[in-house]
Design a protein around this motif. Structure first.
Motif, short mmCIF file in Angstrom:
data_model
loop_
_atom_site.label_atom_id
_atom_site.label_comp_id
_atom_site.label_asym_id
_atom_site.label_seq_id
_atom_site.Cartn_x
_atom_site.Cartn_y
_atom_site.Cartn_z
N SER A 71 -22.21 52.34 129.71
CA SER A 71 -21.77 53.58 131.30
C SER A 71 -22.82 52.31 132.28
O SER A 71 -22.67 52.26 133.00
CB SER A 71 -21.75 54.86 131.42
N ARG A 122 -2.50 62.20 128.00
CA ARG A 122 -4.19 62.00 127.80
C ARG A 122 -4.15 60.76 126.39
O ARG A 122 -5.49 60.77 125.62
CB ARG A 122 -4.63 62.41 127.32
N SER A 157 -8.22 54.94 130.34
CA SER A 157 -7.14 55.14 131.94
C SER A 157 -6.65 53.85 132.42
O SER A 157 -5.76 54.67 133.80
CB SER A 157 -7.94 55.80 132.54
N ASN A 186 -3.30 51.72 137.13
CA ASN A 186 -3.23 53.16 136.22
C ASN A 186 -2.13 53.59 135.41
O ASN A 186 -1.25 53.81 136.32
CB ASN A 186 -3.32 53.26 137.50
N GLU A 245 -2.82 56.79 134.56
CA GLU A 245 -2.86 58.25 134.47
C GLU A 245 -1.68 58.23 135.86
O GLU A 245 -0.44 59.42 135.82
CB GLU A 245 -3.95 58.86 135.07
N LEU A 271 -11.78 66.92 131.17
CA LEU A 271 -11.49 65.20 131.43
C LEU A 271 -12.51 64.74 131.38
O LEU A 271 -13.04 64.23 132.22
CB LEU A 271 -10.61 64.70 132.11
N TYR A 321 -14.66 60.53 131.32
CA TYR A 321 -13.92 58.98 131.55
C TYR A 321 -15.82 58.73 131.71
O TYR A 321 -16.69 58.37 132.22
CB TYR A 321 -13.89 59.15 132.90
N ASP A 322 -16.25 57.46 130.10
CA ASP A 322 -17.49 57.36 129.95
C ASP A 322 -16.78 55.88 128.98
O ASP A 322 -17.78 56.47 127.43
CB ASP A 322 -17.84 58.81 129.36
N PRO A 323 -16.51 55.05 129.30
CA PRO A 323 -15.53 54.76 130.14
C PRO A 323 -14.46 54.97 129.75
O PRO A 323 -13.01 54.42 130.78
CB PRO A 323 -15.67 52.75 130.23
N LEU A 324 -13.72 55.60 128.47
CA LEU A 324 -13.14 55.88 127.89
C LEU A 324 -12.22 57.25 127.52
O LEU A 324 -13.32 58.01 128.53
CB LEU A 324 -12.19 55.87 126.04
N ILE A 325 -11.14 57.98 127.89
CA ILE A 325 -10.91 59.63 128.32
C ILE A 325 -11.10 60.49 127.63
O ILE A 325 -10.06 59.93 126.41
CB ILE A 325 -8.93 59.41 128.85
#
Length: 290
Positions: free
Chosen positions: A31, A174, A178, A204, A206, A281, A283-287
């Motif tokens: 991150s 989900r 992302s 994207n 999503e 949710l 983002y870190d970096p995945l969902i």
């Protein structure tokens, strides 16, 4: 899941515990590295240096493992049907593959398939707890297919029709990734917009996977049955593992692993949850769920 991935990819040629430790240390820095990358580019700041140092340690270990396996294969006759890991299959089926090509595929398999699978399974459990009727239907299907068996076999997976619909719907709403970037290889036009060569396009997932023009007005609803309904969707309207020649190398294994995990869990546990409406949710970096 990292230990499973290491064993599947490199067999006993790589220390799974060492790799897991290096991987998690690297991801802890990701991150801060991403922020530095966006703000300062490739400037050699501490987060960037730490991440590249961990990455080089992992690559060095992979190179040693690849060379050891090459030496073994040169000394013995072995068929691809006898291969027990991905590395051996690579070296047998493509003798011209360079170490760098194998490392690139191995890193993709390891890093894209560890936390992604873990978070995907967490979302599966979330939806099972959120929709008890869906959970009951999957339990019944598992019981019908597995009968008296204590573990699920590879042939059983293909018979789990509703479970597959459930997994597709979890990935649609989900999926742990992302978005993904693709490089444009030639000047082209997309939806009336001119796009020059060498531009990076971000897709994207999503937005793509909840487009009402593709999935209907109930696109945001969790409804596995939609996958059984007649449709005229493009094969590129659902790409949780990307698509084309550069799609995810580990997608089949990820679905098999998820199916086996659910079968094992639902044989022994009733999945329930509290305060599910408060799950968010992250983002870190995945969902992932929090």
């Amino acid at each position: 899941t990292m230990r499973v991935m290491v064993s599947a990819a490199f067999g006993n040629k790589l220390d799974a515990d060492w790799m897991a430790s290096k991987f998690f240390t690297m991801m802890d820095n990701f991150s801060s590295f991403a922020v530095c990358r966006i703000v300062f580019g490739s400037a050699p700041l501490p987060p960037t240096i730490r991440l590249h140092r961990r990455r080089e340690e992992i690559i060095s270990s992979l190179k040693r493992s690849i060379q050891e396996r090459r030496n073994e294969l040169n000394a013995t006759e072995i068929d691809s049907s006898d291969a027990s890991d991905l590395l051996t299959l690579f070296l047998i089926d493509d003798k011209t593959a360079s170490n760098q090509e194998i490392i690139d595929e191995g890193l993709t398999f390891l890093f894209a398939g560890s936390d992604t699978t873990s978070f995907f399974l967490q979302w599966c459990l979330y939806y099972l707890a959120l929709y008890p009727d869906i959970q009951c239907r999957i339990v019944k299907e598992l019981a019908d297919v597995m009968e008296d068996s204590e573990s699920i076999g590879m042939l059983d997976i293909s018979k789990l029709h509703y479970t597959k619909l459930f997994l597709n719907e979890v990935q649609r709403l989900r999926g742990p990734i992302s978005s993904i970037q693709k490089g444009v290889t030639c000047d082209t036009t997309l939806d009336g917009i001119a796009i020059p060569k060498d531009v990076a396009i971000e897709i994207n997932f999503e937005i793509l996977h909840t487009d009402p023009s593709v999935w209907g007005e109930d696109a945001l609803e969790f409804r596995p049955e939609r996958w059984d309904e007649p449709h005229q969707r493009s094969p590129f309207s659902f790409i949780p593992f990307s698509a084309g020649e550069r799609n995810c190398i580990g997608q089949k294994m990820a679905i098999q692993e998820a199916t086996m995990f659910l079968a094992a869990m639902l044989q022994h546990f009733d999945i329930r949850g509290e305060n599910l409406d408060q799950v968010k949710l992250v983002y870190d970096p995945l969902i992932k769920p929090k």
